[in-house]
Motif scaffolding. Structure first.
Motif, short mmCIF file in Angstrom:
data_model
loop_
_atom_site.label_atom_id
_atom_site.label_comp_id
_atom_site.label_asym_id
_atom_site.label_seq_id
_atom_site.Cartn_x
_atom_site.Cartn_y
_atom_site.Cartn_z
N ASP A 78 -73.12 61.97 8.57
CA ASP A 78 -73.11 60.52 8.69
C ASP A 78 -71.86 59.90 8.07
N VAL A 79 -71.27 60.62 7.13
CA VAL A 79 -70.12 60.12 6.37
C VAL A 79 -69.13 61.26 6.22
N ALA A 80 -67.84 60.94 6.25
CA ALA A 80 -66.80 61.94 5.98
C ALA A 80 -65.90 61.42 4.87
N ILE A 95 -64.62 55.83 15.17
CA ILE A 95 -64.70 56.07 13.72
C ILE A 95 -64.11 54.88 12.96
N THR A 96 -64.77 54.49 11.89
CA THR A 96 -64.35 53.35 11.07
C THR A 96 -64.06 53.81 9.64
N LEU A 97 -62.94 53.34 9.11
CA LEU A 97 -62.67 53.54 7.68
C LEU A 97 -63.46 52.48 6.94
N ALA A 204 -60.57 58.28 1.37
CA ALA A 204 -60.97 57.55 2.56
C ALA A 204 -62.40 57.94 2.90
N VAL A 205 -63.26 56.96 3.08
CA VAL A 205 -64.66 57.21 3.41
C VAL A 205 -64.92 56.65 4.80
N VAL A 340 -52.93 50.37 11.62
CA VAL A 340 -53.39 50.60 10.26
C VAL A 340 -53.51 49.31 9.47
N HIS A 341 -53.47 48.19 10.13
CA HIS A 341 -53.62 46.92 9.40
C HIS A 341 -54.94 46.83 8.66
N ASN A 342 -55.97 47.46 9.21
CA ASN A 342 -57.27 47.43 8.55
C ASN A 342 -57.61 48.76 7.91
N ALA A 343 -56.59 49.63 7.73
CA ALA A 343 -56.83 50.96 7.16
C ALA A 343 -56.87 50.91 5.65
#
Length: 343
Positions: A78-80, A95-97, A204-205, A340-343
């Motif tokens: 569920d999470v990386a 995939i969302t950071l 990073a999650v 990567v503006h929202n990374a």
């Protein structure tokens, strides 16, 4: 929205990766009450490291990331959790950071024989590092060291110093700190000498973009200041179309200015031998609302990278020498800063 009863957290199998993922798991439970379980995933990068195969020139990017993302998309986890400096700057579909937790100290360290510092190593000493960024910046110091590529985990690298094969190795301070081995570092390198990799020291999650409940849980882990800092660093990296395998260093830090929070960003691009470099720094106000910090940080990264390109940085950005092994991840040539503006 109902929180999930348990989250399966995907992690690489190395001691450092499982330790980092364990910290994230503990934070999730402490902050939200959600139970967690670690699921170990073997990545292509781990397999190539075990076989002694250099990653330079590998056909895929994000070699320590792709297997974890595949496990996410397949529903295996569920999470990386990743070391953020390993994360490619281009977007991954689905995939969302979701969070960037508080950062460890991002600086590099020396682990040397006899407690020596970098400047105390005799001319001709053998220094181990697989990072072109570190090679170029150490070469630029003109210390007359013999720099050789080195692979493997923290134990392996430090073991090469203890056995006498190397006189010293360069490592990330954050890794030693998380493993409880910081006392083995003989010097913490000043960023004025060696700037760290973009995102170094941060985690990073990630989770699936359609998993709103998990996104809401992970948002509790996000640190606004760390997120803004790594955004600025990664925008510089993406704008220069470089990456961890290119001789680029960047470090952003937050400070309290007269009119509120500010972000200060330094970056360097070097030729692979360290003989030429473009080095710039800049700052910007972030504003009172942390929700606007990523955009302000991204704009600063864009502006600084543009200045560096005007100064000729584009001529210095390129892949490492073909025989230079590195465990750090190249950036896909299609990467763009907007991604990567929202990374």
């Amino acid at each position: 929205m109902t929180a999930p009863a348990k989250l399966r957290i995907g992690t690489r199998r190395s001691a450092l990766a499982t330790t980092q993922s364990g910290h994230v798991a503990d934070a999730i439970t402490e902050l939200t009450g959600v139970e967690t379980v670690l699921v170990e995933i073997t990545t292509d990068g781990d397999r190539s490291q075990a076989a002694g195969t250099p990653l330079t020139g590998a056909p895929s990017t994000g070699v320590f990331v792709s297997a974890l993302r595949d496990a996410l998309l397949s529903g295996e986890v569920d999470v990386a959790v990743h070391s953020l400096k390993d994360l490619p700057t281009y977007a991954a579909d689905g995939i969302t950071l979701a969070a960037v937790p508080p950062r460890e100290d991002p600086r590099d360290v020396i682990v040397a024989r006899d407690g020596l510092t970098l400047g105390e190593l005799p001319v001709g000493s053998r220094l181990g590092t697989g990072s072109p960024r570190r090679v170029a910046q150490v070469e630029a110091l003109g210390l007359g060291l013999e720099i050789s590529g080195v692979r493997g985990n923290v134990d392996t690298r430090i073991g090469k110093v203890r056995s006498g094969e190397y006189d010293a190795v360069v490592l990330a301070r954050a890794g030693l700190a998380r493993l409880g081995r910081l006392e083995e570092a003989t010097e913490v390198l000043d960023p004025l000498q060696v700037l760290p990799a973009p995102g170094q020291g941060a985690l990073a999650v990630e989770c699936r973009s359609d998993d709103a409940a998990t996104i809401a849980v992970l948002a509790r882990l996000d640190d606004a200041g760390t997120h803004a800092a790594v955004t600025a660093e990664r925008v510089v990296m993406a704008r220069l179309e470089g990456g961890c395998a290119a001789p680029i260093g960047a470090l952003a830090e937050l400070a309290e200015g007269e009119d509120g929070p500010e972000i200060w960003l330094r970056a360097v691009v070097l030729s692979t031998d360290g003989a030429l470099s473009v080095r710039r720094s800049a700052s910007a106000e972030l504003g009172a609302d942390p929700a606007g910090w990523p955009a302000a940080a991204a704009a600063l990264g864009e502006a600084l990278a543009a200045e560096m390109l005007d100064d000729g940085a584009g001529d210095l950005v390129g892949p490492p020498a073909p025989d230079d092994p590195t465990t750090e991840t190249p950036v896909h040539p299609s990467a763009r800063s907007a991604e990567v503006h929202n990374a």
